[in-house]
Every structure is written in C-alpha cells, then in structure tokens.
Design an enzyme around this catalytic site. Structure first.
Site, PDB file in Angstrom:
ATOM      1  N   ASN A  23       0.804  -1.229   0.000  1.00  0.00           N
ATOM      2  CA  ASN A  23       0.000   0.000   0.000  1.00  0.00           C
ATOM      3  C   ASN A  23       0.832   1.271   0.000  1.00  0.00           C
ATOM      4  O   ASN A  23       0.295   2.361  -0.186  1.00  0.00           O
ATOM      5  CB  ASN A  23      -0.985  -0.028   1.170  1.00  0.00           C
ATOM      6  CG  ASN A  23      -2.038  -1.105   0.975  1.00  0.00           C
ATOM      7  OD1 ASN A  23      -2.171  -1.663  -0.113  1.00  0.00           O
ATOM      8  ND2 ASN A  23      -2.762  -1.430   2.028  1.00  0.00           N
ATOM      9  N   ARG A  92      -7.449  -2.069  -6.638  1.00  0.00           N
ATOM     10  CA  ARG A  92      -8.062  -0.862  -6.072  1.00  0.00           C
ATOM     11  C   ARG A  92      -7.209   0.363  -6.379  1.00  0.00           C
ATOM     12  O   ARG A  92      -7.720   1.442  -6.637  1.00  0.00           O
ATOM     13  CB  ARG A  92      -8.194  -1.031  -4.551  1.00  0.00           C
ATOM     14  CG  ARG A  92      -8.655   0.208  -3.817  1.00  0.00           C
ATOM     15  CD  ARG A  92     -10.063   0.524  -4.117  1.00  0.00           C
ATOM     16  NE  ARG A  92     -10.507   1.759  -3.489  1.00  0.00           N
ATOM     17  CZ  ARG A  92     -11.711   2.297  -3.757  1.00  0.00           C
ATOM     18  NH1 ARG A  92     -12.519   1.734  -4.627  1.00  0.00           N
ATOM     19  NH2 ARG A  92     -12.081   3.427  -3.179  1.00  0.00           N
ATOM     20  N   CYS A 116     -10.268  -5.625  -3.290  1.00  0.00           N
ATOM     21  CA  CYS A 116     -10.998  -6.608  -2.474  1.00  0.00           C
ATOM     22  C   CYS A 116     -12.453  -6.165  -2.327  1.00  0.00           C
ATOM     23  O   CYS A 116     -12.738  -5.028  -1.982  1.00  0.00           O
ATOM     24  CB  CYS A 116     -10.341  -6.734  -1.107  1.00  0.00           C
ATOM     25  SG  CYS A 116      -8.669  -7.346  -1.204  1.00  0.00           S
ATOM     26  N   PRO A 122     -16.822   3.541  -2.179  1.00  0.00           N
ATOM     27  CA  PRO A 122     -17.167   4.788  -2.870  1.00  0.00           C
ATOM     28  C   PRO A 122     -15.929   5.643  -3.158  1.00  0.00           C
ATOM     29  O   PRO A 122     -14.893   5.482  -2.507  1.00  0.00           O
ATOM     30  CB  PRO A 122     -18.087   5.497  -1.875  1.00  0.00           C
ATOM     31  CG  PRO A 122     -17.727   4.940  -0.553  1.00  0.00           C
ATOM     32  CD  PRO A 122     -17.301   3.523  -0.797  1.00  0.00           C
ATOM     33  N   ILE A 123     -16.064   6.551  -4.135  1.00  0.00           N
ATOM     34  CA  ILE A 123     -14.967   7.499  -4.394  1.00  0.00           C
ATOM     35  C   ILE A 123     -15.490   8.936  -4.414  1.00  0.00           C
ATOM     36  O   ILE A 123     -14.905   9.820  -5.062  1.00  0.00           O
ATOM     37  CB  ILE A 123     -14.215   7.179  -5.714  1.00  0.00           C
ATOM     38  CG1 ILE A 123     -15.159   7.210  -6.921  1.00  0.00           C
ATOM     39  CG2 ILE A 123     -13.472   5.852  -5.633  1.00  0.00           C
ATOM     40  CD1 ILE A 123     -14.406   7.224  -8.259  1.00  0.00           C
ATOM     41  N   ASP A 124     -16.577   9.160  -3.678  1.00  0.00           N
ATOM     42  CA  ASP A 124     -17.170  10.517  -3.670  1.00  0.00           C
ATOM     43  C   ASP A 124     -16.178  11.567  -3.182  1.00  0.00           C
ATOM     44  O   ASP A 124     -16.107  12.687  -3.717  1.00  0.00           O
ATOM     45  CB  ASP A 124     -18.437  10.530  -2.806  1.00  0.00           C
ATOM     46  CG  ASP A 124     -18.167  10.047  -1.391  1.00  0.00           C
ATOM     47  OD1 ASP A 124     -17.790   8.865  -1.226  1.00  0.00           O
ATOM     48  OD2 ASP A 124     -18.279  10.853  -0.453  1.00  0.00           O
ATOM     49  N   ASP A 297      -6.814  -3.783   8.050  1.00  0.00           N
ATOM     50  CA  ASP A 297      -6.254  -4.846   7.216  1.00  0.00           C
ATOM     51  C   ASP A 297      -5.718  -6.006   8.026  1.00  0.00           C
ATOM     52  O   ASP A 297      -5.479  -7.088   7.498  1.00  0.00           O
ATOM     53  CB  ASP A 297      -5.148  -4.300   6.305  1.00  0.00           C
ATOM     54  CG  ASP A 297      -5.695  -3.303   5.313  1.00  0.00           C
ATOM     55  OD1 ASP A 297      -4.907  -2.550   4.732  1.00  0.00           O
ATOM     56  OD2 ASP A 297      -6.930  -3.258   5.149  1.00  0.00           O
ATOM     57  N   VAL A 318     -13.863   0.953  10.081  1.00  0.00           N
ATOM     58  CA  VAL A 318     -13.408   1.478   8.785  1.00  0.00           C
ATOM     59  C   VAL A 318     -14.233   0.862   7.665  1.00  0.00           C
ATOM     60  O   VAL A 318     -14.766   1.527   6.789  1.00  0.00           O
ATOM     61  CB  VAL A 318     -11.905   1.207   8.580  1.00  0.00           C
ATOM     62  CG1 VAL A 318     -11.444   1.704   7.212  1.00  0.00           C
ATOM     63  CG2 VAL A 318     -11.107   1.882   9.693  1.00  0.00           C
ATOM     64  N   ARG A 387      -1.514 -11.595  -4.547  1.00  0.00           N
ATOM     65  CA  ARG A 387      -1.605 -10.168  -4.910  1.00  0.00           C
ATOM     66  C   ARG A 387      -0.828  -9.308  -3.929  1.00  0.00           C
ATOM     67  O   ARG A 387      -0.349  -8.235  -4.271  1.00  0.00           O
ATOM     68  CB  ARG A 387      -3.074  -9.708  -4.871  1.00  0.00           C
ATOM     69  CG  ARG A 387      -3.920 -10.058  -6.040  1.00  0.00           C
ATOM     70  CD  ARG A 387      -5.293  -9.406  -5.879  1.00  0.00           C
ATOM     71  NE  ARG A 387      -5.168  -8.039  -5.420  1.00  0.00           N
ATOM     72  CZ  ARG A 387      -6.060  -7.436  -4.610  1.00  0.00           C
ATOM     73  NH1 ARG A 387      -7.101  -8.085  -4.176  1.00  0.00           N
ATOM     74  NH2 ARG A 387      -5.883  -6.181  -4.237  1.00  0.00           N
TER      75      ARG A 387
END
Ligand code: EPZ
Length: 408
Positions: A23, A92, A116, A122-124, A297, A318, A387
């Site tokens: 990440n 993602r 995942c 959302p991506i607002d 995570d 989260v 992954r």
C-alpha cells in the site's frame, strides 16, 4: 486460478524478511506519471498488484527496468491512452490513475476500479477533491485543463482520497491545503517520494500543505509492510512456532503489537527482528480505526488466533461489512457470528478443511488456519493471496511449512 495444498500442523520457525509495503508501493508507482524524468524505486515488492500497476504505466509509454532490488521508471515520454479496463478492474490502486492522469494528461475516464470486494468502495471524496482542484465531468471522464490550488476538507480519513488529492495538487498552479487527511505511513512515503521529485509538500497532523510544482524523476526505498509483518506474527503464534520477522517497520506497528499483547502474546524485538509467543491466551476485543489506530487490514488475521485461544470480538469502524472472510474460515472449524460491524469469534477446535480466498487478507487468514491444522487442507483462488504477499511459498517453506501452490 491457483490452489494451495497444505500439510499443516507443523510448528513454524526460522527467519523471514518483510518485503516492501504493497500500500506504499502502489501510490509511488502511479505518482511517477506526474514526473518527466527517470525515477528509482528500491524494495518494490514483486506481487500481483505491483505487476498490474507497472503494466498500466507501460501502456502510457513508461519504460521500466529492474536492476536487482531497484526498479527504474522512465516517464519522460508519455502519451495518453484510455487505461486498459481489464487491468483497472483488478486492483483498487487503479483509482490513483484519476489523480495522476488528470495531472499529466488533463483527463481520465471514471472506470470500475478493482480491489478486495468486502464492501462498497465509494470514491465521492476523491471526486469532490478533484472538482475543488478545477476538474469537471465530461461524459464518463474527468477532465482538468488547468488544475489550481484549493482548500480541501475531508469528512473522514481516506487513504485513497488523500493520495488522489495529493497527486493532482502536487503539480497544480498555486497552494493547496488538505485537512482531515489520512496519516498512514504510506501517505508520508508518497510525500517523501514526490518531494524527491521537486514537489513542495508538508504534513502536520491531519493537514497537508502543497505548493504546486512541475516534477522531475525522484527516488525512494519502499517502507516495510506492517500488515505482512503482522500476518507472519499471527502465523507464528497460531502454530506455537518461533518465527523471527526481520525488517519489521516496528515504529508503524504500535497499535498492532498492542493488540497482540492484549491477546496474551509476549512480543519481543531485538536486533531488528520481531517475534512472539503465547503461553496463556486471553479473551480480547479489538476495534479498528484509521492510522495510528488498529489497522482494519490486520483484523482478519487476528480472527484465527482468537478462535485458537479464548475467543474475542472484532469491531470494524473502517469497513463495517468486512467480515465475509469468516465464511472462508468456518471450514477450518472457526465459529463466529456477525452483528452489524462487530464479529464474535468463539473458542474453536481448528481442523483441516477445504476453502477459498475471498479477498487478500481473508485469504491469508484461511491459509493461517490451514497451516495450523493437522492434516491436508486446500485453499482455492490462491492468486488472491499472491496479490499482496511477496514470495509467499518461498517464505513459508523456509519456515518449515509443507505447502504447494498449483495452477488449475
Ligand atoms: C486503502 O483502501 C487500502 N488499499 C486498504 O487496504 C485499506 O483497508 C484502506 O486503505 C484503509 O486503510 C490500498 O491502499 C490499495 P479508504 P482505500 O479510502 O483507499 C470511506 C488491503 O488489504 N470512503 O481509506 O480504498 C470508505 O468507504 C486493502 O491492502 C468514502 O466514504 O480505503 C471506508 O469506509 C484492503 N468515500 C473509509 O472511507 C470515499 O471517497 C476508508 O476508506 C473514499 C473512502
């Protein structure tokens, strides 16, 4: 499709080194799109998501070379093409194409991004930030002829929205202030990389200040993956083993290590290696929160350990619906119930079974159960685990695990 065949029940011991953080690596790779130069990235993990991110950069004309533990990315001559939807829907982090392509090319289609699927994602907040920086919708694409500085206030901490706002603001004309930002270690590593490319970015607590610049190539070494470190610690404790985890980013792991200790583990670290043991486990409740809180995570990796010890409770603030993985743990005897954003994990007899990896961290949790259980187990969709865990088969075999990854 791949499956992992496990002959479990062994006490794992030995040493593994933590790889570069997935990440942290992904925002840095997409940030290269902003730069007109050659960047050097050290300690890039050789995992599925990174391979896909690098392929997306190559589709714009980036030249990529690996030299040992270094990856050189030449983005001097890029031209816009519509990103490959089959690649975009696999990870993602392809959401970062929005900020990077708006900055470099002034446009990017809003596509169905991957990752995942344990929740709506959302991506607002990403879109709101882009609009504040001068972008607008043109059909199904975002366009931005001249990004300009702005004041952006996030209503909640979002890693992805913070990354994307930084990517577009880094080369925008003028000053940007972002408040309510995420403060994960991978946000700071993105800022360090961009500043090595000539950017002018500072972070103080949950406020980021940016003065737009044009950017040249830079360099960075990817920080260690705290979730990988926590995953192997959970595995060691689960098999009553003695796994020494080298290069653990201990400074990033305070909340994670506190959680293991509250579960009854004795956590030790000496000369840079992390290890632990459990003599008398305890019933334990954990609640996830944005960094520096307990990482969402890692919560799937605690569930097998709670079941193996005295049970426990997991509340995820989260991703409130991130408990689908528990159905992949029940073939191994893990008993649990879920109510709203809280799971109760009951003390359980761990046994061998056949299951599949529902997502990255849930898949690793299923593998931990299989490695702890006596007898043969199988886990399908094993590519999902690959992954995000570099050298999984090699690392586990080095610890004495009897596993085989087979192509179906
Ligand atoms: C990143 O996802 C990570 N993925 C996730 O790790 C991690 O779980 C998550 O951050 C939280 O730490 C990568 O870095 C590739 P968010 P991201 O935006 O950016 C809400 C793994 O296992 N939200 O921080 O998608 C959202 O619904 C993966 O490695 C909005 O409401 O997560 C969530 O409740 C799984 N609107 C919260 O914010 C938005 O526009 C945090 O999400 C954006 C987010």
């Amino acid at each position: 499709m791949k499956k992992i065949i496990v002959n479990g029940g062994k006490r794992l011991s030995g040493e593994i080194s933590v790889s570069g953080s997935k990440n942290a690596a992904l925002p840095i790779i997409f940030a290269c799109i902003l730069t007109k130069g050659i960047s050097e990235i050290e300690n890039l993990p050789d995992i599925g998501d990174v391979k896909i991110a690098l392929s997306l950069l190559e589709s714009f004309g980036a030249l990529i070379e690996r030299e040992g533990n270094k990856t050189m990315i030449d983005t001097r001559r890029l031209r816009y093409v519509d990103p490959d939807v089959d690649l975009v829907k696999k990870i993602r982090a392809s959401t970062y194409l929005l900020g990077a392509c708006l900055s470099r090319f002034g446009r990017c289609p809003v596509m169905s991004f991957g990752g995942c699927n344990f929740s709506l994602r959302p991506i607002d907040m990403h879109i709101d930030a882009f609009m504040k920086l001068g972008a607008r919708m043109d059909g199904d694409a975002l366009v931005c002829d001249s990004p300009h500085g702005s004041v952006i206030e996030f209503r909640k901490a979002s890693v992805g929205a913070t990354v994307n706002a930084v990517l577009l603001a880094a080369t925008a004309d003028g000053e940007t202030v972002i408040s309510g930002c995420a403060v994960e270690p991978h946000i700071d590593s993105l800022i360090s990389f961009l500043n090595s490319c000539g950017a002018s970015i500072t972070r103080h607590d949950r406020e980021i200040r940016i003065s737009g610049r044009s950017l040249h190539g830079g360099s960075i070494s990817v920080i260690g993956d705290m979730i990988e470190a926590g995953s192997y610690l959970a595995l060691s404790l689960m098999t009553d083993g003695n796994v020494r985890i080298l290069k653990s980013p201990l400074f990033d792991m305070k909340a994670s290590l506190d959680a293991f200790s509250s579960l009854g583990a004795k956590i030790c670290f000496s000369d840079g290696s992390l290890y632990g043991s459990i003599d008398d486990g305890r019933y334990f409740s954990v609640t996830t929160a944005p960094y520096p809180g307990f990482p969402t995570d890692l919560q799937p990796l605690l569930a097998p350990l709670m079941a193996h010890q005295r049970g426990g409770e997991i509340t995820d603030n989260v991703w409130p619906t991130r408990f689908g993985y528990l159905s992949s743990l029940s073939p191994f005897g893990v008993k649990s119930t879920v109510n709203d954003n809280r799971a109760l994990i009951f003390k359980s007899e761990i046994r061998n079974g056949i299951s599949s990896a529902p997502d990255l961290r849930g898949g690793m949790a299923a593998l931990i159960c299989a490695l702890a259980a006596e007898g043969q187990s199988e886990i399908y969709s094993a590519e999902t685990i690959l992954r995000g865990y570099e050298g999984l088969e090699e690392k586990l075999c080095a610890l004495g695990a009897d596993i085989k990854i087979k192509k179906l």
